[in-house]
Design an enzyme around this catalytic site. Sequence first.
Site, short mmCIF file in Angstrom:
data_model
loop_
_atom_site.label_atom_id
_atom_site.label_comp_id
_atom_site.label_asym_id
_atom_site.label_seq_id
_atom_site.Cartn_x
_atom_site.Cartn_y
_atom_site.Cartn_z
N LYS A 13 0.84 -1.21 0.00
CA LYS A 13 0.00 0.00 0.00
C LYS A 13 0.87 1.25 0.00
O LYS A 13 0.68 2.16 -0.80
CB LYS A 13 -0.92 0.03 1.23
N ARG A 88 -9.64 0.84 9.00
CA ARG A 88 -9.06 -0.44 9.39
C ARG A 88 -10.10 -1.38 9.99
O ARG A 88 -9.79 -2.50 10.32
CB ARG A 88 -8.03 -0.09 10.44
N ARG A 127 11.81 -5.34 5.02
CA ARG A 127 11.58 -3.91 4.76
C ARG A 127 12.56 -3.03 5.54
O ARG A 127 12.83 -3.24 6.71
CB ARG A 127 10.16 -3.52 5.16
N ARG A 160 11.60 -1.00 10.91
CA ARG A 160 10.51 -0.59 11.79
C ARG A 160 10.43 -1.50 13.01
O ARG A 160 10.66 -2.69 12.92
CB ARG A 160 9.17 -0.66 11.01
N ARG A 171 -0.05 -8.84 13.58
CA ARG A 171 -0.63 -7.84 12.66
C ARG A 171 -1.45 -8.54 11.57
O ARG A 171 -2.51 -8.06 11.17
CB ARG A 171 0.48 -6.99 12.03
P1 AP5 Z 1 4.89 -1.56 1.93
O1 AP5 Z 1 4.55 -0.77 0.72
O2 AP5 Z 1 5.62 -0.87 3.03
O3 AP5 Z 1 3.59 -2.34 2.48
P2 AP5 Z 1 2.32 -1.78 3.25
O4 AP5 Z 1 1.14 -2.47 2.67
O5 AP5 Z 1 2.31 -0.29 3.26
O6 AP5 Z 1 2.62 -2.41 4.66
P3 AP5 Z 1 2.60 -1.81 6.15
O7 AP5 Z 1 3.35 -2.79 7.01
O8 AP5 Z 1 3.11 -0.40 6.21
O9 AP5 Z 1 1.14 -1.87 6.48
P4 AP5 Z 1 0.54 -1.93 7.86
O10 AP5 Z 1 -0.87 -1.83 7.51
O11 AP5 Z 1 0.90 -3.07 8.72
O12 AP5 Z 1 1.25 -0.73 8.65
P5 AP5 Z 1 0.80 0.74 9.04
O13 AP5 Z 1 1.98 1.60 8.97
O14 AP5 Z 1 -0.43 1.14 8.27
O15 AP5 Z 1 5.74 -2.83 1.43
C1 AP5 Z 1 6.28 -3.75 2.38
C2 AP5 Z 1 7.68 -4.20 1.89
O16 AP5 Z 1 7.52 -4.93 0.67
C3 AP5 Z 1 8.63 -3.04 1.58
O17 AP5 Z 1 9.93 -3.41 1.94
C4 AP5 Z 1 8.55 -2.88 0.04
O18 AP5 Z 1 9.75 -2.41 -0.50
C5 AP5 Z 1 8.26 -4.33 -0.39
N1 AP5 Z 1 7.44 -4.41 -1.59
C6 AP5 Z 1 6.34 -3.68 -1.91
N2 AP5 Z 1 5.84 -4.06 -3.10
C7 AP5 Z 1 6.64 -5.07 -3.54
C8 AP5 Z 1 6.65 -5.90 -4.72
N3 AP5 Z 1 5.73 -5.75 -5.69
N4 AP5 Z 1 7.62 -6.84 -4.82
C9 AP5 Z 1 8.56 -7.00 -3.87
N5 AP5 Z 1 8.62 -6.23 -2.74
C10 AP5 Z 1 7.66 -5.29 -2.58
O19 AP5 Z 1 0.33 0.55 10.52
C11 AP5 Z 1 1.25 0.29 11.57
C12 AP5 Z 1 0.50 0.25 12.90
O20 AP5 Z 1 -0.09 1.55 13.17
C13 AP5 Z 1 -0.67 -0.73 12.98
O21 AP5 Z 1 -0.24 -2.03 13.32
C14 AP5 Z 1 -1.53 -0.08 14.07
O22 AP5 Z 1 -1.03 -0.32 15.34
C15 AP5 Z 1 -1.38 1.40 13.77
N6 AP5 Z 1 -2.41 1.91 12.84
C16 AP5 Z 1 -2.20 2.40 11.59
N7 AP5 Z 1 -3.36 2.77 11.03
C17 AP5 Z 1 -4.33 2.52 11.95
C18 AP5 Z 1 -5.74 2.68 11.94
N8 AP5 Z 1 -6.41 3.16 10.89
N9 AP5 Z 1 -6.42 2.29 13.07
C19 AP5 Z 1 -5.77 1.81 14.14
N10 AP5 Z 1 -4.44 1.61 14.20
C20 AP5 Z 1 -3.72 1.97 13.12
#
Ligand code: AP5
Length: 215
Positions: A13, A88, A127, A160, A171
Amino acid sequence: MRIVMLGAPGSGKGTQAQRIQKEHGLPQISTGDLLRKAVADKTPLGLRAKSVMDAGELVPDDVVLGMIKGRIAARDAKRGFILDGFPRNTSQADSLDTLLATLDLKLDRVVLMDVDFDILMKRLTGRRTCSKTGAVLNIYFSSPAELEACKKAGGELVQRQDDNEDTIRNRLQVYERQTAPLIDYYTKKGLLKTVAATGEVDAVYSRLKSALGLK
Ligand code: AP5
């Protein structure tokens, strides 16, 4: 255009939202990034969120909604935005509907980034974020040139706090339990498109643009 990116942790994402932001000028609004900034700045909100994030659980809805309200109303979001990591759960999705209705706005498209679960663990443990440029990289999938560019810019590759195997497992479970029901939620509203998000980043980006009707 107002877009929601839906998908499991590691589905790409953030990677794809950054690219749309760069090429199409739509701001990426990532609740994860906003929360990590609050944690780094040690704000009261960040102090409240830190332990929840380290455990891989969801931060309380009121905390996230408070952040989103101000951000969506900001000047750079007038033309549209990409929500990355929000909503979420169904309660956040209902709140988003209400918030947009009060601003006389609505969502145009919800994109589900679809990746097999067994790939996610490798993407997440590998990552790294460049401390200088903010680029999201991967020690397994990024090219040596991309990884080197961060060091040349004077940055370091930072992992991270929640990208360790135990937290990742939780997660992914939290996603299945609380976020995956949004697939049905947005399908019923006629907004959902699914993008096959496995394969090269460029190939995924092309499929994403087609799903969004972007050039
Ligand atoms: P990346 O693009 O970073 O993936 P992502 O889908 O953004 O994954 P996240 O881990 O950031 O999502 P998340 O939902 O767990 O975390 P968030 O920060 O929202 O890609 C991942 C890796 O793969 C990278 O290394 C990239 O280079 C690689 N990659 C990408 N595409 C690729 C491809 N095609 N081929 C190969 N490699 C590839 O949330 C973190 C925490 O915050 C949550 O756990 C929660 O505690 C809190 N939080 C956030 N939002 C909320 C909410 N709305 N409500 C409550 N708590 C929340």
